[in-house]
Design a protein around this motif. Sequence first.
Motif, PDB file in Angstrom:
ATOM      1  N   SER A  87       8.825   9.758  -6.324  1.00 14.32           N
ATOM      2  CA  SER A  87       8.283   9.319  -4.940  1.00 14.32           C
ATOM      3  C   SER A  87       6.075   8.899  -5.306  1.00 14.32           C
ATOM      4  O   SER A  87       6.103   9.638  -5.660  1.00 14.32           O
ATOM      5  CB  SER A  87       7.987   9.430  -3.448  1.00 14.32           C
ATOM      6  OG  SER A  87       7.214  10.286  -3.288  1.00 14.32           O
ATOM      7  N   ALA A  88       6.034   8.342  -4.854  1.00 13.76           N
ATOM      8  CA  ALA A  88       4.115   8.048  -6.526  1.00 13.76           C
ATOM      9  C   ALA A  88       3.574   8.126  -5.299  1.00 13.76           C
ATOM     10  O   ALA A  88       2.366   8.813  -6.223  1.00 13.76           O
ATOM     11  CB  ALA A  88       4.314   5.689  -5.758  1.00 13.76           C
ATOM     12  N   ASN A 128       1.416   2.895  -6.837  1.00 18.45           N
ATOM     13  CA  ASN A 128      -0.115   3.098  -5.876  1.00 18.45           C
ATOM     14  C   ASN A 128      -1.207   2.382  -6.672  1.00 18.45           C
ATOM     15  O   ASN A 128      -2.361   2.496  -5.489  1.00 18.45           O
ATOM     16  CB  ASN A 128      -0.074   4.216  -4.884  1.00 18.45           C
ATOM     17  CG  ASN A 128       0.934   4.721  -4.111  1.00 18.45           C
ATOM     18  OD1 ASN A 128       1.137   6.292  -3.824  1.00 18.45           O
ATOM     19  ND2 ASN A 128       1.686   4.656  -3.879  1.00 18.45           N
ATOM     20  N   ALA A 136       9.240   7.012  -9.455  1.00 16.55           N
ATOM     21  CA  ALA A 136      10.557   6.698  -8.079  1.00 16.55           C
ATOM     22  C   ALA A 136      11.282   7.904  -7.010  1.00 16.55           C
ATOM     23  O   ALA A 136      11.514   7.809  -6.422  1.00 16.55           O
ATOM     24  CB  ALA A 136      11.531   5.388  -8.861  1.00 16.55           C
ATOM     25  N   SER A 182       0.280  -4.838   2.581  1.00 15.85           N
ATOM     26  CA  SER A 182      -0.400  -3.460   2.010  1.00 15.85           C
ATOM     27  C   SER A 182      -1.171  -3.351   1.105  1.00 15.85           C
ATOM     28  O   SER A 182      -0.468  -4.033  -0.045  1.00 15.85           O
ATOM     29  CB  SER A 182       0.884  -2.297   2.765  1.00 15.85           C
ATOM     30  OG  SER A 182       0.248  -0.495   2.140  1.00 15.85           O
ATOM     31  N   VAL A 215      -1.522  -1.215  -0.172  1.00 16.48           N
ATOM     32  CA  VAL A 215      -0.625  -0.128  -1.876  1.00 16.48           C
ATOM     33  C   VAL A 215       0.692  -0.498  -2.971  1.00 16.48           C
ATOM     34  O   VAL A 215       1.645  -0.873  -2.070  1.00 16.48           O
ATOM     35  CB  VAL A 215      -0.038   0.828  -0.840  1.00 16.48           C
ATOM     36  CG1 VAL A 215       0.269   2.618  -1.978  1.00 16.48           C
ATOM     37  CG2 VAL A 215      -1.358   1.574   0.101  1.00 16.48           C
ATOM     38  N   CYS A 216       0.129  -0.534  -3.946  1.00 20.09           N
ATOM     39  CA  CYS A 216       1.345  -1.030  -4.786  1.00 20.09           C
ATOM     40  C   CYS A 216       2.756  -0.577  -4.586  1.00 20.09           C
ATOM     41  O   CYS A 216       2.461   1.142  -4.661  1.00 20.09           O
ATOM     42  CB  CYS A 216       0.535  -1.475  -6.662  1.00 20.09           C
ATOM     43  SG  CYS A 216       2.061  -2.000  -7.602  1.00 20.09           S
ATOM     44  N   GLN A 217       3.943  -0.587  -4.392  1.00 18.01           N
ATOM     45  CA  GLN A 217       4.986   0.178  -4.625  1.00 18.01           C
ATOM     46  C   GLN A 217       5.057   1.493  -6.156  1.00 18.01           C
ATOM     47  O   GLN A 217       5.743   1.894  -6.098  1.00 18.01           O
ATOM     48  CB  GLN A 217       6.042  -0.597  -4.302  1.00 18.01           C
ATOM     49  CG  GLN A 217       7.493   1.103  -3.934  1.00 18.01           C
ATOM     50  CD  GLN A 217       8.240   0.207  -3.030  1.00 18.01           C
ATOM     51  OE1 GLN A 217       8.684  -1.164  -3.379  1.00 18.01           O
ATOM     52  NE2 GLN A 217       9.845   0.457  -3.991  1.00 18.01           N
ATOM     53  N   LYS A 233       9.408  -4.199  -2.586  1.00 19.86           N
ATOM     54  CA  LYS A 233       8.734  -4.725  -1.389  1.00 19.86           C
ATOM     55  C   LYS A 233       7.777  -3.613  -0.347  1.00 19.86           C
ATOM     56  O   LYS A 233       7.746  -1.959  -1.035  1.00 19.86           O
ATOM     57  CB  LYS A 233       9.521  -4.244  -0.306  1.00 19.86           C
ATOM     58  CG  LYS A 233      11.071  -5.117  -0.240  1.00 19.86           C
ATOM     59  CD  LYS A 233      12.128  -5.089   0.476  1.00 19.86           C
ATOM     60  CE  LYS A 233      13.645  -5.950   0.044  1.00 19.86           C
ATOM     61  NZ  LYS A 233      14.712  -5.377   0.520  1.00 19.86           N
ATOM     62  N   VAL A 234       6.713  -4.343  -0.407  1.00 21.53           N
ATOM     63  CA  VAL A 234       5.217  -3.621   0.963  1.00 21.53           C
ATOM     64  C   VAL A 234       5.718  -3.889   1.743  1.00 21.53           C
ATOM     65  O   VAL A 234       5.427  -5.453   2.157  1.00 21.53           O
ATOM     66  CB  VAL A 234       3.669  -3.177  -0.869  1.00 21.53           C
ATOM     67  CG1 VAL A 234       3.722  -2.866  -1.425  1.00 21.53           C
ATOM     68  CG2 VAL A 234       4.106  -5.318   0.283  1.00 21.53           C
TER      69      VAL A 234
END
Lengths: 86, 354
Positions: free
Chosen positions: B160-161, B277, B157, B270, B272-274, B313-314
């Motif tokens: 960032s991914a 990814n 987190a 999207s 891409v999983c938060q 959220k995505v």
Amino acid sequence: MIAQGILLMTGGYLMCGLVFAIPFALVGVGKIDPHAAHGSWGFRLLIIPGTMFFWPLLAYRWIKGVHEPPAEVNPHRCAARKGAQQ
Amino acid sequence: MGVEYTSVQWNRQKRFYDFALAGGVGAFLLLFGVISKLLFPLITDEILLIRAFGAAAFVLLHVILCIGPLCRLNRRFLPLLYNRRHAGVTMAFLSLVHAVLVIITYHAGGDTNPILSIFKGSPLVGSVAGVPFQPFGFIALVILMLMAATSHDFWLANLSAPVWKSLHMLVYAAYGLLVLHVTFGVLQAEVSPIYVAITALGLVIVLGLHLTAAFKEVALDRSCNDTPGNDGFVDACALADIPEKRARIICLSGERVAIFKYDGKVSAVSNVCQHQNGPLGEGRILDGCITCPWHGYQYLPDTGASPPPFVEKVPTFNVRVKRGRVFVHPKPNPPGTRAEPGVIPVEKIELQTA
């Protein structure tokens, strides 16, 4: 001689990180990430080695008063942000 | 999916995974020890332990590197991916034990600093066997330790991914260094070519699986149509191409979009999983939520938001269903924004269920 200097600098960097990691794991981590505010003792212990590597970044965020982790950047999120600003 | 951080968010699957991992590593060490004693009766306990932990770490690294492409090629391997980071930390720990044993056995007790001693030249200068192989292993160990130290979701987190993933891509640099470390190390210790051959075979398997998976991915992205029509929507796919409670993946606006069909509706988010990814479009709808196949993070299909109390959220996409085709607007909505699902005409649902 050069290798010894690099080794000393690396050791010094990691030692600074360890000194920083203790107050950070106790207090600072909860300031920069709300999910960590009530994190378990096990979690606080686990982040110490990583903090020793990344302490300048974390110190910067703590001093700057950042309260949330950074927003992720990918093409869809950038486009959505751009669209929302227009 | 956590609200507050703990050291490990244990569940039944993770316990089983770790139990199997510990059992596998223990069995490997035991078997390696027994076979080594039989083949090399004069081997000392120190050397045996150094080789056993080093070999276990190297074999486990191969397994870890193969999990990603195997999951891309066949969904049945997904359970191996679920707790891969514990396998990574275990591998880093095995490497550390190997390194500590090497330093104690070969580098401690002299005048030179033990770490500096690793970087000192080999006495066998001028031959392949004289290549100093230990620095390769040391640099690889530093990379592996950095990865293990940042394996917790807190780092995911806070770095960032995408940054976290880039950092963890260094595993390939570590692997390359370890191949050199093992190849040159074995050349100094053994005369039989079988060890080099086994190392080469491992390299071929890892590279082969990665290349096969990469070709599959490239083919998927090239097959996408992203030209919008007069209304700005892109003709994404036929409704019949999307299995119920699953998704069809297309490439739109520089990234993949997952179009899900569920309960007579179609929604697009999207891909891409938060969390890490992961590819949401390779997951399915469980309990009304899109469920990431990697670690089970969930999102509501129409809003792209995780159900409370979770906060992930995505981005979502506006969708239309017309004449049996699905149209998606290429402009993503901000993460967590509700997009009205495309409604499948009743006769289409009846046709599909008939």
